[in-house]
Design a protein around this motif. Structure first.
Motif: not given
Length: 173
Positions: A102-126
């Motif tokens: 279960s630790v492997l999907p948990a890590y993948l999820s944390a990496a995806v959360d980082s991607l989603l955090h990035h999306l929250e920081e930028i606007d669509e033009s970026a």
């Protein structure tokens, strides 16, 4: 649905699939390599997370969640901090072991959360910003994000295929 919602939905799919994939999986099946070749389920899910994490960190200039979340200790995978599995040989694939699937999907999820955090920081033009000029045409932020999501989907799908071989399992499609 806007571009960010589409990317977020796509990014979550390999996490959901990886969670279903490891549920009830024993360690022998997790580390099995069909006919002693190719990649194990453990390696494939780890690599899906590592490639996504390292490329999102490069896009954002932030540290990888592999480091900030102490995932080497949490997974028991002690490899060079910059390694993501690209170019691994048979010995490196074979030696990748975890004690808790279960630790492997948990890590993948944390990496995806980082991607989603990035999306929250930028606007669509970026999404149109050029982030890599080594290619022709140059790669934009949006194309890179689609690429890392697609790579994660592909590796989790490969892991599903391996599970079907080594553990007589079907996801029921």
């Amino acid at each position: 649905m806007d571009a960010f919602a589409v990317l977020a939905d796509a990014a979550h799919r390999p996490v959901d699939s990886a969670n279903a994939l490891v549920r009830g999986l024993d360690l022998d099946a997790l580390h099995a390599r069909p006919d002693g070749k190719g990649n194990s389920i453990a390696w494939l899910i780890w690599h899906a997370g590592r490639q996504l994490d390292s490329q999102v960190a490069e896009l954002t200039g932030r540290d990888q969640v592999w480091h900030t979340g102490d995932w080497a200790s949490r997974t028991g995978i002690h490899r060079d901090d910059q390694e993501s599995g690209f170019g691994d040989d048979d010995g490196e694939v074979e030696s990748l072991r975890v004690s808790d699937p279960s630790v492997l999907p948990a890590y993948l999820s944390a990496a995806v959360d980082s991607l989603l955090h990035h999306l929250e920081e930028i606007d669509e033009s970026a999404l149109d910003d050029v982030v890599d000029t080594r290619w022709d045409p140059p790669v934009t932020r949006g194309v890179r994000l689609v690429s890392v999501i697609d790579d994660a989907v592909a590796h989790v799908a490969q892991a599903q295929y391996v599970r079907g071989i080594v553990a007589d399992w079907s996801i029921g499609y």
